[in-house]
Design a protein around this motif. Sequence first.
Motif, short mmCIF file in Angstrom:
data_model
loop_
_atom_site.label_atom_id
_atom_site.label_comp_id
_atom_site.label_asym_id
_atom_site.label_seq_id
_atom_site.Cartn_x
_atom_site.Cartn_y
_atom_site.Cartn_z
N UNK A 129 -25.51 32.43 16.31
CA UNK A 129 -24.16 32.20 15.78
C UNK A 129 -23.42 31.19 16.63
N UNK A 130 -23.58 31.32 17.94
CA UNK A 130 -22.89 30.38 18.81
C UNK A 130 -23.45 28.97 18.64
N UNK A 131 -24.77 28.89 18.44
CA UNK A 131 -25.36 27.58 18.18
C UNK A 131 -24.83 27.00 16.89
N UNK A 132 -24.78 27.85 15.88
CA UNK A 132 -24.31 27.38 14.58
C UNK A 132 -22.87 26.89 14.68
N UNK A 133 -22.09 27.54 15.54
CA UNK A 133 -20.70 27.12 15.71
C UNK A 133 -20.59 26.00 16.74
N UNK A 184 -8.34 25.87 23.10
CA UNK A 184 -7.99 26.16 21.71
C UNK A 184 -9.14 25.87 20.74
N UNK A 185 -9.75 24.67 20.89
CA UNK A 185 -10.83 24.29 19.98
C UNK A 185 -12.04 25.21 20.16
N UNK A 186 -12.33 25.52 21.41
CA UNK A 186 -13.45 26.42 21.68
C UNK A 186 -13.18 27.80 21.10
N UNK A 187 -11.91 28.24 21.23
CA UNK A 187 -11.56 29.56 20.70
C UNK A 187 -11.80 29.59 19.20
N UNK A 188 -11.39 28.50 18.51
CA UNK A 188 -11.54 28.51 17.07
C UNK A 188 -13.02 28.49 16.69
N UNK A 189 -13.81 27.77 17.45
CA UNK A 189 -15.24 27.76 17.15
C UNK A 189 -15.85 29.12 17.47
N UNK A 190 -15.30 29.78 18.49
CA UNK A 190 -15.76 31.14 18.79
C UNK A 190 -15.45 32.07 17.61
N UNK A 191 -14.27 31.88 17.01
CA UNK A 191 -13.91 32.71 15.86
C UNK A 191 -14.83 32.43 14.69
N UNK A 192 -15.23 31.16 14.56
CA UNK A 192 -16.16 30.83 13.48
C UNK A 192 -17.52 31.46 13.77
N UNK A 198 -14.55 20.28 11.81
CA UNK A 198 -14.87 19.72 10.49
C UNK A 198 -16.37 19.46 10.36
N UNK A 199 -16.94 18.96 11.44
CA UNK A 199 -18.38 18.71 11.45
C UNK A 199 -19.13 20.01 11.21
N UNK A 200 -18.60 21.04 11.85
CA UNK A 200 -19.20 22.36 11.73
C UNK A 200 -19.15 22.85 10.28
N UNK A 201 -18.01 22.66 9.66
CA UNK A 201 -17.85 23.12 8.27
C UNK A 201 -18.89 22.44 7.39
N UNK A 202 -19.07 21.17 7.65
CA UNK A 202 -20.02 20.41 6.84
C UNK A 202 -21.43 21.00 6.96
#
Lengths: 265, 489, 446
Positions: A141-145, A164-172, A201-205
């Motif tokens: 999951x962490x890799x995917x995020x 902040x950005x890391x936190x949001x990716x952690x939430x993802x 955004x890259x992640x969402x893609x």
Amino acid sequence: MNDMRLIQRTVDMHETKIRASGVDVFYGDNHAIKDVSVYIEDKTVTAFIGPSGCGKSTFLRCLNRMNDTIPICRVTGKITLDDEDIYDPKVDPVQLRAKVGMVFQKPNPFPKSIYDNVAYGPRIHGLAGDKSELDEIVEKSLRRAALWGEVKDRLAEPGTGLSGGQQQRLCIARAVATAPEVLLMDEPCSALDPIATAQVEELIDELKQNYSVVIVTHSMQQAARVSQKTAFFHLGNLVEYGETGKIFTNPEDSRTESYITGRIG
Amino acid sequence: MTLTWLVLAVLALAAVGYVMGRSRAMASAGGEIRALHSLPRYYGWNVALTVLTPAFGLMALWLLIQPVFIDARISSQLPDAAVSETTTRSLVMSDVRRVAEGLGQIGASKPESDPDEEYLSDLKSRLGGAGVALASDIDPAVYLAAERYRAGTAIGASLMWVAVLAVAVGGFAVSYLLTNKDFRARNTVERGILLVLIAAASIAILTTLGIILSMLFETRHFFADHPWQDFFLGTVWSPDFRGDSQLAILPLLWGTLYISLIALLVAVPIGLFAAIYLSEYATPRVRALAKPAIEVLAGIPTIVYGLFALITIGPMLRDYFAQPLGLGDSSSSVMTAGLVMGIMLIPFVSSLSDDIINAVPQSLRDGSYGLGATQSETIRQVIIPAALPGIVGAILLAASRAIGETMIVVLGAGAAAAQFDRGIGELVNPFEAMTTVTVKIVSQLTGDTDFASPETLVAFALGLTLFVITLGLNVLALWIVRRYREQYE
Amino acid sequence: MTDMTAGASAAPKSSLLAQDERTRRRNAAEARFKLYGVIAITLAIVALLFLMVSIMKNGSGAFFQTFVTLEVELLEDKLDKNGNRDPAEMAKVTTFGYSPLIKDAMAKVVADNGIEIDGLKKPEDLISKEAAAQMRNFVLAHPEMVGETRPFEFVASGRIDGYYKGRVTMESAARDSNISPEQLQLADALKAAGALETRFNWSFITWPDASENRPEVSGLGVAIIGSLYMMLVVLALALPIGVAASIYLEEFAPKNRFTDLIEVNISNLAAVPSIVFGILGLAIFINFAGLPQSAPIVGGLVLSLMTLPRIIIPARAAIQAVPPSIREAALGVGASKMQTVFHHVLPLAAPGILTGLIIGLAQALGETAPLLLIGMVAFVREYPAGPPEGLFDPATALPVQVYNWTQRADPAFVERASGAIIVLLVFLMVMNTLAIILRSRFERRW
């Protein structure tokens, strides 16, 4: 069913994941969503855009029944996930939310370690048989995020200590770890700086290869960048829904055009 | 009464000052208010306050210092012979003070010659008639000291009159002369008021100082008579007013902590679950009914809980638990006091926890629900861990309450100190009567007390220990709670 | 990335409509957890009700009193031998002189009603020992009545009173040296004859305390006055000082160590055990300053110090709640900071301050422990004088009176103590209701 889906994927035709028809939402006396019907495709990023207060976030929260936690909120109409009515009395919202994950506007990591944040969902849903499986899910999951490289040496540190950005990716990552089928994102980048936004955004893609992603956004550029389908909401109405390219270049409704050209906002 | 007159005289002078100051200011401006720097009443207030503040300040100081001063002088003049072996100088001095006071009450005038036996025994009965009962005959030396005490007090009082009035008049004169239209009266008055406000706020510091100093002072007396090792490290509490007491705090501390533990075992789960239910599950209607009902428990005075323990819970526990189980037949017990104290602490724990749980941001709840967690999973795994420091703080505050609680244990726990030599069984039997630090403070300081004996003075040492323990818990708890709140602000 | 599949996408697809085993278990855990909450609330409320019912049940009897009405002949040769009706002379006859008259009157009423009970001894023991004093006071106030026969309503003795309240039974009377079953039969006979009745009675609230063996005439008069005096002292001291301190801390205090020190002190004093304030009062006000023991002034001073932080904390909150815009508006038209505070902030914060004050007073009213140490447990039968001198007279206080009564042997005092609690709770209820009304009527949301 499974075979059919495989075939459809190859021809780049996506099956409908969520279908909402005639949905109305009331907050007390306030009619927040008016007769919205929309279908959301699998393995697609769908963006909800519209001016603030147009109801796009409210509608998003209907899709995994997060509105249930607000006592005065009432939802009518029909929303199905894989042709099952999610507002059926037999449906347990807990099970539904395991399938329809959500990422919020403000990063909200739990005051626990990074590892425990990600492992939270798998633990409560019993997705891992033992510790090594759980480790595996957390790592995946962490890799995917796209966070693994940054945090792999400090998994035991509190998630609240990240940027902040890391936190949001952690939430993802946390949401992805539950293995949802649909991922709802409520303005996931509004609290982030441009670099972190680009990463998310890259992640969402990438996420759209496995999930159906629904993203609410304020930024039309963002919608244009990440989504294949776009829905435009205005004053609780779904004004227009279609291919992102078409909405942005050739909107049918004058209100959509006004919004996109910046005349209403 | 003379004091009342002095107060009235100063007040009258201040009132005159107000009127005169005001009119002088008006006169200096030629009756034109706009020419004045401040409103006319500020000039009046300025004079009045300059009269009042130093005069009353001096008076308070004088009243505080004069008895100490006279005491010390008379005490040093008292011949050693007057202090017999069975008493101490401070006890004789308290006799002197009482005789002096009695003399004032019956209005006895000083006899021409030195007083003889007959005069003194007659005096004793006259004093008895005025409500000043004396244990023994009046020693001539004590009588003389009492007369000197009276004279000293009288001189002191007259001197105070003169000094206070002089200061008042001086203040009047200075401020009156300063009054003219350009004088910044409002600023001066406001500075004065600010000083009063600061003084009021400082009372908190003075109270703490008073608590610490008064207890330290008497505790020092106690440790002069009684070895501190025995107090802190001894294991037996058996006061004996004939002397040779064993006064160790450990048995009392054991009772205190045991009862507090039971109280917390009752209050923490109930209070915490009540708070969780009210803040996370309850419908607004249930909340509107249940929350005030629980808070009523907090408004009930502890004496009510004490009586409840004494007449209801105690006998009930004895009849239905202790006796059938063969654990004892006392209605006052650790369990009685602990249970009732636990009930008392429920609202304390629940309202503090309620605040703390509500301070956990909604976004964390949403995050957890969004992952498909049930409400109880969210509470147990997200909200409670997030609120943990605050809840720990609340529990510490409750513990401090329990340790310092008096009336419930006085009426519910019993008077017998724990006995370490009777074996562990009796020590941990919750149906055994056991006493606490606070109970002993009450019992050593009520009734006939002799402030020279260690049996009385030990109460101050107990009080100081109690104060230090609760202060430590409070400071720690408040610090934890504050840090917790800052985390989510 | 693409080679990775999420952990559960391999798992078989599950329908939303069917709950799997794990979800059922989780929902059961959810229900259990919720049940714990319900149990906790229920326990708390049951404890409250149990406490209330227990106190009410034990205490309501205190407001009912059994009276015996007797025709007493005020014999001249016993009460006024010289026959000149001079109260000063008549005062020489002590209560012992009156007892025989009551005894005779009792014997007469027994004979008149034709009551015959085997083995009946001392029928006059049905009457409280206080009766003689009651009669003496009446005669000294009305010397002209001597020689007449007039009805007196006497308080029945504690045991008889207890018989009609269920505390004393025939069986317990057989074992009791203070009452016999025959005397109880006599009481029943007198009740049938209309000479004895149990009825509602306010005297419990007005009478002073009574000695160990006369529970039937003990009352709360002195305690209520004592408590009232103490509340006056607290009001006079804690209100101005508390408001002044709050104003300073909220409006003027610079952020420095002195202010921090005050803040820390206030929050700690609010949590210091009340008994410590009692020690302070004993050491400072009684031993050092030489104020009298048992006096309301000392109690009031101690309670003021104790209540001060409890008043300051809500007062500060009330002042803080006044929006800055009001201050800016006043400052903007040229008012000084002091004028702003006293003309605008304080009046707007007043309801909040008053609410805090009333709640603080209510807490002070119920406080017991510190008062024990400053000698307010003393046995006081004299009503204190009016203020201000009365503040220095010995008195007790409501909660201390409760404690005092619990220390006495006669079970009748349990009823008295519980009755006193009812009175105390009524006072507290009135005060708290007042606070709630104040808050709801005047509270402003900005």
